[in-house]
Design a protein around this motif. Structure first.
Motif, PDB file in Angstrom:
ATOM      1  N   GLY A  18      -7.547   7.290  -7.670  1.00 56.34           N
ATOM      2  CA  GLY A  18      -6.404   6.797  -8.423  1.00 56.34           C
ATOM      3  C   GLY A  18      -5.093   7.468  -8.078  1.00 56.34           C
ATOM      4  O   GLY A  18      -4.044   7.108  -8.628  1.00 56.34           O
ATOM      5  N   ALA A  19      -5.128   8.446  -7.165  1.00 56.20           N
ATOM      6  CA  ALA A  19      -3.904   9.142  -6.769  1.00 56.20           C
ATOM      7  C   ALA A  19      -3.107   8.282  -5.784  1.00 56.20           C
ATOM      8  O   ALA A  19      -3.667   7.437  -5.088  1.00 56.20           O
ATOM      9  N   ALA A  20      -1.800   8.508  -5.746  1.00 53.75           N
ATOM     10  CA  ALA A  20      -0.948   7.786  -4.805  1.00 53.75           C
ATOM     11  C   ALA A  20      -1.370   8.113  -3.373  1.00 53.75           C
ATOM     12  O   ALA A  20      -1.822   9.222  -3.077  1.00 53.75           O
ATOM     13  N   THR A  45      -3.245   3.286  -3.961  1.00 54.25           N
ATOM     14  CA  THR A  45      -3.870   4.506  -4.474  1.00 54.25           C
ATOM     15  C   THR A  45      -5.176   4.782  -3.734  1.00 54.25           C
ATOM     16  O   THR A  45      -5.751   3.896  -3.098  1.00 54.25           O
ATOM     17  N   THR A  46      -5.635   6.015  -3.826  1.00 50.42           N
ATOM     18  CA  THR A  46      -6.930   6.400  -3.270  1.00 50.42           C
ATOM     19  C   THR A  46      -8.027   6.036  -4.261  1.00 50.42           C
ATOM     20  O   THR A  46      -7.753   5.518  -5.350  1.00 50.42           O
ATOM     21  N   ARG A  51       2.694   1.219  -3.561  1.00 47.56           N
ATOM     22  CA  ARG A  51       1.914   1.225  -4.805  1.00 47.56           C
ATOM     23  C   ARG A  51       0.430   1.551  -4.605  1.00 47.56           C
ATOM     24  O   ARG A  51      -0.306   1.648  -5.593  1.00 47.56           O
ATOM     25  N   GLN A  93       0.826  -1.205   0.000  1.00 45.21           N
ATOM     26  CA  GLN A  93       0.000   0.000   0.000  1.00 45.21           C
ATOM     27  C   GLN A  93       0.861   1.255   0.000  1.00 45.21           C
ATOM     28  O   GLN A  93       0.593   2.208  -0.728  1.00 45.21           O
TER      29      GLN A  93
END
Length: 207
Positions: A91-93, A87-88, A85, A82
């Motif tokens: 789709g953001a890191a 994401t929220t 790699r 997590q």
């Protein structure tokens, strides 16, 4: 190997402290230091420390805590992924952020249900002499670990409650070094809470 790990390193207040507990103690401190600074190397330290503590707690009939350590070791792989790699929903890191109000309610409800289920399990199917006291930090730790893996600030207040309740549990079991560790963890939880709050405040605001 097991004989060496369970050999007495020194005594605290008349109770033996094993090399296993000393090693797990040191690795756990390193783990929390990494978590506070949002360094992903805390996760492999968590896996090793958890497995060592699992052995220790099983010997002291703290089966909830022992099972929790196995869970922690497995969750460490997920948490590491997590942080590297994950994401929220957009789709953001992953970044350090707050849990939503509905998410907080879900976290609290999940902790309460887990406490009930784990407490009943330990009370009816093990020879634990402290099933409900063992179940309480176990339940909250599961929720806190998930929140930590998702870089949610609210993991820290959960850990504070876990650590404070664990101090009393380990004192009762005469695991003095581990009780000291969790007392230190309580302070570090506050440090982590403030450090992550600062990160959120300094993060660029999304228009």
């Amino acid at each position: 190997m097991s004989d060496t790990l369970f050999a007495t390193a020194f005594s605290l207040w008349g109770a033996p402290t094993t090399w296993l507990e000393v090693l797990a103690f040191a690795l756990a401190l390193g783990m929390v230091a990494c978590n506070i600074r949002v360094i992903h190397w805390g996760w492999p330290l968590a896996a090793i420390s958890s497995l060592l503590y699992g052995l220790l707690f099983a010997r002291y009939r703290l089966y909830g805590e022992a099972s929790l350590q196995v869970f922690f070791a497995a969750m460490a792989a997920w948490g590491w992924w997590q942080w590297l790699r994950g994401t929220t929903a957009s789709g953001a890191a992953l970044t350090v952020r707050h849990l939503s109000p509905s998410g907080r309610q879900t976290a609290l409800l999940s902790a309460a249900v887990l406490w009930l289920l784990i407490g009943l399990l330990l009370d009816h199917f093990t020879d634990s002499d402290v099933p409900w006291l063992d179940a309480f930090p176990t339940a909250l730790s599961i929720v806190a670990q998930v929140l930590l893996g998702r870089k949610l600030l609210e993991n820290w207040p959960f850990w504070m409650v876990v650590n404070l309740s664990s101090v009393g549990l380990f004192v009762y079991k005469a695991l003095w070094l581990t009780a000291l560790l969790y007392l230190v963890f309580t302070f570090l939880s506050l440090v982590g809470w403030r450090a992550w709050q600062t990160l959120i405040e300094r993060a660029p605001k999304v228009p």
